[in-house]
Design an enzyme around this catalytic site. Sequence first.
Site, PDB file in Angstrom:
ATOM      1  N   ASP A   1      46.444  51.491  37.550  1.00  0.00           N
ATOM      2  CA  ASP A   1      45.709  51.199  36.321  1.00  0.00           C
ATOM      3  C   ASP A   1      44.430  52.023  36.265  1.00  0.00           C
ATOM      4  O   ASP A   1      44.058  52.686  37.235  1.00  0.00           O
ATOM      5  CB  ASP A   1      45.395  49.699  36.212  1.00  0.00           C
ATOM      6  CG  ASP A   1      44.984  49.077  37.547  1.00  0.00           C
ATOM      7  OD1 ASP A   1      44.293  49.759  38.339  1.00  0.00           O
ATOM      8  OD2 ASP A   1      45.355  47.926  37.812  1.00  0.00           O
TER       9      ASP A   1
ATOM     10  N   HIS B   1      48.118  37.411  38.463  1.00  0.00           N
ATOM     11  CA  HIS B   1      48.298  38.689  37.782  1.00  0.00           C
ATOM     12  C   HIS B   1      48.500  39.828  38.786  1.00  0.00           C
ATOM     13  O   HIS B   1      48.044  39.760  39.927  1.00  0.00           O
ATOM     14  CB  HIS B   1      47.122  38.994  36.841  1.00  0.00           C
ATOM     15  CG  HIS B   1      45.860  39.432  37.521  1.00  0.00           C
ATOM     16  ND1 HIS B   1      44.778  38.604  37.700  1.00  0.00           N
ATOM     17  CD2 HIS B   1      45.510  40.626  38.068  1.00  0.00           C
ATOM     18  CE1 HIS B   1      43.812  39.265  38.312  1.00  0.00           C
ATOM     19  NE2 HIS B   1      44.224  40.491  38.546  1.00  0.00           N
TER      20      HIS B   1
ATOM     21  N   GLU C   1      47.865  40.211  32.879  1.00  0.00           N
ATOM     22  CA  GLU C   1      47.365  38.840  32.946  1.00  0.00           C
ATOM     23  C   GLU C   1      48.488  37.852  32.618  1.00  0.00           C
ATOM     24  O   GLU C   1      49.546  38.234  32.126  1.00  0.00           O
ATOM     25  CB  GLU C   1      46.193  38.665  31.976  1.00  0.00           C
ATOM     26  CG  GLU C   1      44.996  39.559  32.250  1.00  0.00           C
ATOM     27  CD  GLU C   1      44.195  39.150  33.471  1.00  0.00           C
ATOM     28  OE1 GLU C   1      44.519  38.100  34.081  1.00  0.00           O
ATOM     29  OE2 GLU C   1      43.245  39.867  33.839  1.00  0.00           O
TER      30      GLU C   1
END
Length: 261
Positions: free
Chosen positions: A67, A138, A143
Amino acid sequence: MEVVIVPDATAGGELIAEAMAALLRRKPDALLGVATGSTPVPIYQALAAKVASGAVDASRARVCQLDEYVGLPGGHPESYRSVVLRQVVEPLGLSTDSFMGPDGTAEDLVGACQAYDRALAEAGGVDIQLLGIGTDGHIGFNEPCSSLASRTRIKTLTEQTRLDNARFFDGDIDQVPHHVITQGIGTILEARHLVLLATGEGKAEAVAQTVEGPVAAVVPASALQLHPHATVVVDEAAASKLKLAPYFRATYAAKPAWQGL
């Protein structure tokens, strides 16, 4: 799903680093999917030590991000690109050419997400993807209630997540971006081997729900149950709420050494 209970974070880091080293011995140009945060640091330290000692050659390895923050320039010290370069790429002696990640500064962010999914596929896919887990279950920035089929996409950070991450920005929440690009759960599940490391009592409930609960979007990490080669490595504290802990200990103790993780 294989669950391995280790004494502490150091032992977990060494175990996973050896699995990565074994992969590199089999496939020198393996694509290693890495995660950020404090939990995986023992893995990177142990793997770098193996490289330094000559126990494994990582010179042809490739590294990819899980990410990235949206809006932080690549050179910002807290961009995940910078963190991965500091913690993984440089200690392994790799060049930046071996590294790939989503472009959080792109004008067309949706296009950047789609381009990253394509780039991972064109690179031959991720061979091993490291994961952490949040207290709410998560993985990445997926999430609770994220789609289990989701692809790399833009996500909005919750106020709590921004507050938690403010410690990396001099305690100033206003410096923490509101958005990130994250591999989706569907993207993550395409990696050939998923390895989740969890340490500390605060992760115990999330680990129990992930391993022993139903597959449900409310616990995104539970999607690992759908993967043909998923390994969950936990220390004693993180394993404290596992009802099947004795079974996990017995099966791992009886596992042939040649199988590895």
